[in-house]
Design an enzyme around this catalytic site. Structure first.
Site, PDB file in Angstrom:
ATOM      1  N   GLY A 278       0.818  -1.212   0.000  1.00 26.74           N
ATOM      2  CA  GLY A 278       0.000   0.000   0.000  1.00 26.74           C
ATOM      3  C   GLY A 278       0.851   1.261   0.000  1.00 26.74           C
ATOM      4  CG  ASP A 279       3.382   1.855   3.181  1.00 30.44           C
ATOM      5  OD1 ASP A 279       2.324   2.423   3.513  1.00 30.44           O
ATOM      6  OD2 ASP A 279       3.970   1.044   3.920  1.00 30.44           O
TER       7      ASP A 279
END
Length: 327
Positions: A278-279
């Site tokens: 997600g990052d």
């Protein structure tokens, strides 16, 4: 629902170093990690609760959502400044690692100890995360951070607010930072969860990247099917948020703005560690935002980069050959 075509004009040979850097333009991204961590990744055969578990191997790296975003941005030669709270030996380890990446470090030193997070990878592909809450931030430390943030904001075109908040930081703090960014004419990307996300979206960030559970939290109900997800994301847009990019794991990514809904399917890869995917999406979105790329290309790059990240042991580390092939 509109499926991206995959026919965008790309120069694959230059993506890794130059694609997001427009000649003659000076851009710096400011990453905010209020609750960074030393990420300890452990591998074993099968995790057995209540029994002795012997690890096959382990390693520790600088982590926390904003730090992971920073790692990815530097691999693409972006100019980055990093702020947040660091304390103790773990904090020194993180700052040393980030400085070695060529990042401008303006962290606020605190009395408490930076936390350690443990990611346990099992051979069946499951990931178990054990996350410490983090230190308590004192009022004078919070005030010192505000000054560091304001000083960095003068030279940064886009700000990334990522992750949880340690004790002592008010739950609406991201909202305050978003409002300050907008007063300064800066764009903001928000990636948070729970009440922190709920308070943050009230300040109308330019980009929000929830996952399905986080969007359901904002909706206050279970969302079944793409139409329900798109509808709820559309409500955020109607409330003043610029773009919503929904990460859905193996189902890919969804993009929603005021005029369109796009979906990018995820490529199937041999996943090693999904922590940090997600990052990675956030970092990719921010680079594309600075470049002013079309949403379909923005989405495809983010999906390819997340898949490449999942293929590696260390979160936030992109194998460029794999990324370019997936792209």
């Amino acid at each position: 629902m509109v499926q991206t075509s995959g026919n965008d004009n790309l120069s694959h040979g230059t993506v890794a170093m130059y694609h997001w850097n427009k000649k003659g333009r000076i851009d710096m991204i400011l990453t905010v990690t209020l609750n960074p961590a030393v990420d300890k990744t452990c591998e074993l055969g099968t995790l057995l609760p209540g029994e002795v578990n012997r690890l096959a191997k382990s390693s520790s790296v600088a982590g926390g959502k904003g730090i992971n975003v920073t790692k990815v941005l530097r691999q693409f030669h972006m100019s980055v400044a990093a702020v947040g709270f660091l304390g103790g030996s773990g904090g020194r380890m993180i700052e040393d690692a980030v400085e070695k990446m060529g990042v401008e470090c303006h962290f606020t030193k605190i009395k408490g100890e930076t936390r350690t997070n443990i990611n346990v990878l099992s051979k069946d592909g499951t990931v178990t995360e054990l996350l410490e809450p983090g230190p308590e931030i004192l009022p004078k430390e919070l005030e010192s951070f505000r000054k560091q943030f304001s000083g960095c904001l003068e030279r940064c075109g886009l700000v990334v607010l990522s992750g949880s908040m340690p004790a002592g930081v008010p739950v609406g703090f991201y909202g305050e930072l978003i409002e300050e960014c907008h007063r300064a004419g800066r764009k903001v990307c928000l990636d948070a969860s729970g009440e922190v996300l709920g308070e943050g979206v009230k300040a109308k960030p330019d980009i929000v990247k929830p996952n399905r559970k986080e969007l359901e939290y904002l909706a206050g109900r279970t969302l079944i099917g793409s139409a329900a997800l798109a509808e709820e994301a559309g409500k955020l847009i109607a409330g003043g948020i610029g773009k919503v990019i929904l990460s859905m794991g193996e189902e890919g990514l969804m993009y929603v703005d005021g005029g369109q809904v796009l979906h990018q399917a995820a490529r199937k890869v041999q996943a090693v560690n999904t922590v940090g995917c997600g990052d990675t999406v956030v970092a990719s979105l921010c680079m594309s935002e600075l470049e002013g790329e079309e949403p379909s290309l923005m989405l495809r790059k983010a999906a390819a980069m997340a898949a490449a990240n999942a293929m590696t042991w260390e979160n936030g580390r992109i194998p460029m050959d794999a990324y370019l092939e997936l792209l």
